[in-house]
Design a protein around this motif. Structure first.
Motif, PDB file in Angstrom:
ATOM      1  N   ARG A 212       1.737  -6.509   0.927  1.00  0.00           N
ATOM      2  CA  ARG A 212       2.316  -5.755   2.029  1.00  0.00           C
ATOM      3  C   ARG A 212       1.228  -5.077   2.871  1.00  0.00           C
ATOM      4  NH1 ARG A 212       7.298  -3.462   1.918  1.00  0.00           N
ATOM      5  NH2 ARG A 212       6.643  -2.562   3.911  1.00  0.00           N
ATOM      6  N   GLU A 213       0.173  -4.568   2.230  1.00  0.00           N
ATOM      7  CA  GLU A 213      -0.885  -3.927   3.000  1.00  0.00           C
ATOM      8  C   GLU A 213      -1.447  -4.888   4.032  1.00  0.00           C
ATOM      9  OE1 GLU A 213      -5.248  -1.739   2.395  1.00  0.00           O
ATOM     10  OE2 GLU A 213      -4.470  -3.071   0.836  1.00  0.00           O
ATOM     11  N   THR A 214      -1.726  -6.114   3.614  1.00  0.00           N
ATOM     12  CA  THR A 214      -2.347  -7.087   4.512  1.00  0.00           C
ATOM     13  C   THR A 214      -1.382  -7.501   5.625  1.00  0.00           C
ATOM     14  OG1 THR A 214      -3.647  -7.873   2.633  1.00  0.00           O
ATOM     15  CG2 THR A 214      -3.584  -9.279   4.571  1.00  0.00           C
TER      16      THR A 214
ATOM     17  N   MET B 241      -3.353   0.333   5.954  1.00  0.00           N
ATOM     18  CA  MET B 241      -1.929   0.640   5.814  1.00  0.00           C
ATOM     19  C   MET B 241      -1.640   0.923   4.340  1.00  0.00           C
ATOM     20  SD  MET B 241      -1.024   0.273   8.991  1.00  0.00           S
ATOM     21  CE  MET B 241       0.785   0.251   8.969  1.00  0.00           C
ATOM     22  N   LEU B 242      -1.114   2.115   4.056  1.00  0.00           N
ATOM     23  CA  LEU B 242      -0.893   2.533   2.670  1.00  0.00           C
ATOM     24  C   LEU B 242       0.504   3.089   2.468  1.00  0.00           C
ATOM     25  CD1 LEU B 242      -4.167   4.532   1.804  1.00  0.00           C
ATOM     26  CD2 LEU B 242      -3.635   2.163   1.215  1.00  0.00           C
TER      27      LEU B 242
ATOM     28  N   LEU C 229      -2.471   5.393  -4.699  1.00  0.00           N
ATOM     29  CA  LEU C 229      -2.809   5.757  -6.071  1.00  0.00           C
ATOM     30  C   LEU C 229      -3.715   4.701  -6.696  1.00  0.00           C
ATOM     31  CD1 LEU C 229      -2.297   7.740  -8.428  1.00  0.00           C
ATOM     32  CD2 LEU C 229      -0.328   6.345  -9.070  1.00  0.00           C
ATOM     33  N   HIS C 230      -3.426   3.448  -6.432  1.00  0.00           N
ATOM     34  CA  HIS C 230      -4.247   2.337  -6.938  1.00  0.00           C
ATOM     35  C   HIS C 230      -5.673   2.434  -6.406  1.00  0.00           C
ATOM     36  CE1 HIS C 230      -5.079  -1.658  -8.496  1.00  0.00           C
ATOM     37  NE2 HIS C 230      -5.419  -2.085  -7.292  1.00  0.00           N
TER      38      HIS C 230
ATOM     39  N   GLN D  60       5.219   8.867   0.079  1.00  0.00           N
ATOM     40  CA  GLN D  60       5.842   7.999   1.074  1.00  0.00           C
ATOM     41  C   GLN D  60       5.913   6.577   0.552  1.00  0.00           C
ATOM     42  OE1 GLN D  60       7.161   8.361   4.123  1.00  0.00           O
ATOM     43  NE2 GLN D  60       6.816  10.557   4.422  1.00  0.00           N
ATOM     44  N   ASP D  61       7.115   6.010   0.502  1.00  0.00           N
ATOM     45  CA  ASP D  61       7.260   4.613   0.104  1.00  0.00           C
ATOM     46  C   ASP D  61       6.958   3.668   1.267  1.00  0.00           C
ATOM     47  OD1 ASP D  61       7.907   5.115  -2.524  1.00  0.00           O
ATOM     48  OD2 ASP D  61      10.045   5.290  -2.111  1.00  0.00           O
ATOM     49  N   LYS D  62       7.157   4.159   2.493  1.00  0.00           N
ATOM     50  CA  LYS D  62       6.925   3.326   3.669  1.00  0.00           C
ATOM     51  C   LYS D  62       5.435   3.258   3.971  1.00  0.00           C
ATOM     52  CE  LYS D  62       8.223   2.875   8.547  1.00  0.00           C
ATOM     53  NZ  LYS D  62       8.982   3.485   9.664  1.00  0.00           N
ATOM     54  N   PHE D  63       4.983   2.056   4.298  1.00  0.00           N
ATOM     55  CA  PHE D  63       3.577   1.890   4.652  1.00  0.00           C
ATOM     56  C   PHE D  63       3.280   2.591   5.974  1.00  0.00           C
ATOM     57  CE2 PHE D  63       3.519  -1.198   1.336  1.00  0.00           C
ATOM     58  CZ  PHE D  63       2.183  -1.350   0.982  1.00  0.00           C
TER      59      PHE D  63
END
Length: 252
Positions: free
Chosen positions: A1-3, A27-28, A34-35, A43-46
């Motif tokens: 999802r980040e990419t 984008m996090l 945390l990773h 926030q769950d949304k990027f």
């Protein structure tokens, strides 16, 4: 999802291809932050996040997705990472490995712990392997500070062997003689070769959009596209628009 989110942000904001090679943002969401060990809210949304100076991130080459893709889930693989960079950034494919080459052996339990880099250096003593590894390995070893799932580390965790875990060495020298001390310096060298990445991007964009392999007959069209992308300062949205309006796409 980040990419995926990263690409979307570059496209929507009409940023340049430079962002893919190195950037001061990414984008996090909470779980990925945390990773990476980056402070972040709940926030769950990027979201687009400005990276701290010591984040060791920036550009897609430091995304956990890419770093995991070029590993096996348990051990990082510098050669796989090098091949990915060679193909995705420079648009070149290395020749297949020679037949009957022995794989890298695991660390003996009664020997000092050795990094994958140390084992690769021994592997390259085989002249059948050395020529290609000189071109491939530096491109992957530049990211040795990242483990198999993209976490930053200063030492390499070695399961077998005696003594302390050895420190990571992410330095190297490109085939043209330019040295680098780690991933950030390597990324700056990639930025200096932006036209190579731009040509690769043009070819991969055309391959994706036309759903066919590019041939020698397409060479002039691809060179013209790359020149248009450069004239637009490598801005992604402008480059995509230029491709859509090109004869290569319009007369497909």
């Amino acid at each position: 999802r980040e990419t995926t989110e990263f690409f979307g942000e570059v496209l929507q904001q009409n940023l340049t291809l430079r962002e893919f090679l190195d950037s001061d943002w990414t984008m996090l969401n909470t779980r990925l932050a945390l990773h990476y060990g980056i402070p972040f809210g709940d926030q769950d949304k990027f979201q687009k996040v400005q990276l701290p100076q010591d984040a060791h991130r920036g550009g897609i080459l430091t995304h956990a997705s890419v770093l995991s893709l070029t590993s096996d889930g348990t051990r990082h693989r510098p050669v796989h990472r090098g091949v990915w960079v060679m193909e995705s950034i420079f648009g070149k494919s290395p020749p297949p490995p020679p037949a009957n080459v022995e794989p890298i052996e695991p660390n003996p339990v009664d020997s000092p712990k050795a990094t994958v880099r140390m084992k690769l250096d021994a592997h390259k003593s085989d002249p059948n392997c050395a020529a290609c590894h000189r071109k491939i390995d530096p491109l992957g070893l530049a990211f040795d500070n990242y483990d198999a799932i993209g976490r930053w580390r200063e030492v390499e965790k070695v399961q077998a062997g005696i003594g302390a875990d050895p420190p990571v060495d992410a330095s190297g020298t490109l085939p043209d003689g330019r040295p680098f001390a780690g991933p950030k310096e390597f990324q700056q060298l990639l930025l200096a070769d932006l036209d190579d990445f731009n040509a690769t991007f043009a070819k991969k964009l055309a391959t994706f959009a036309l759903r066919r392999t590019m041939t020698v007959d397409d060479r002039n069209d691809l060179q013209q596209l790359a020149s248009q992308f450069k004239a637009a300062d490598y801005r992604l949205k402008d480059s995509v628009e230029a491709f859509i309006l090109s004869d290569l796409f319009q007369k497909r």
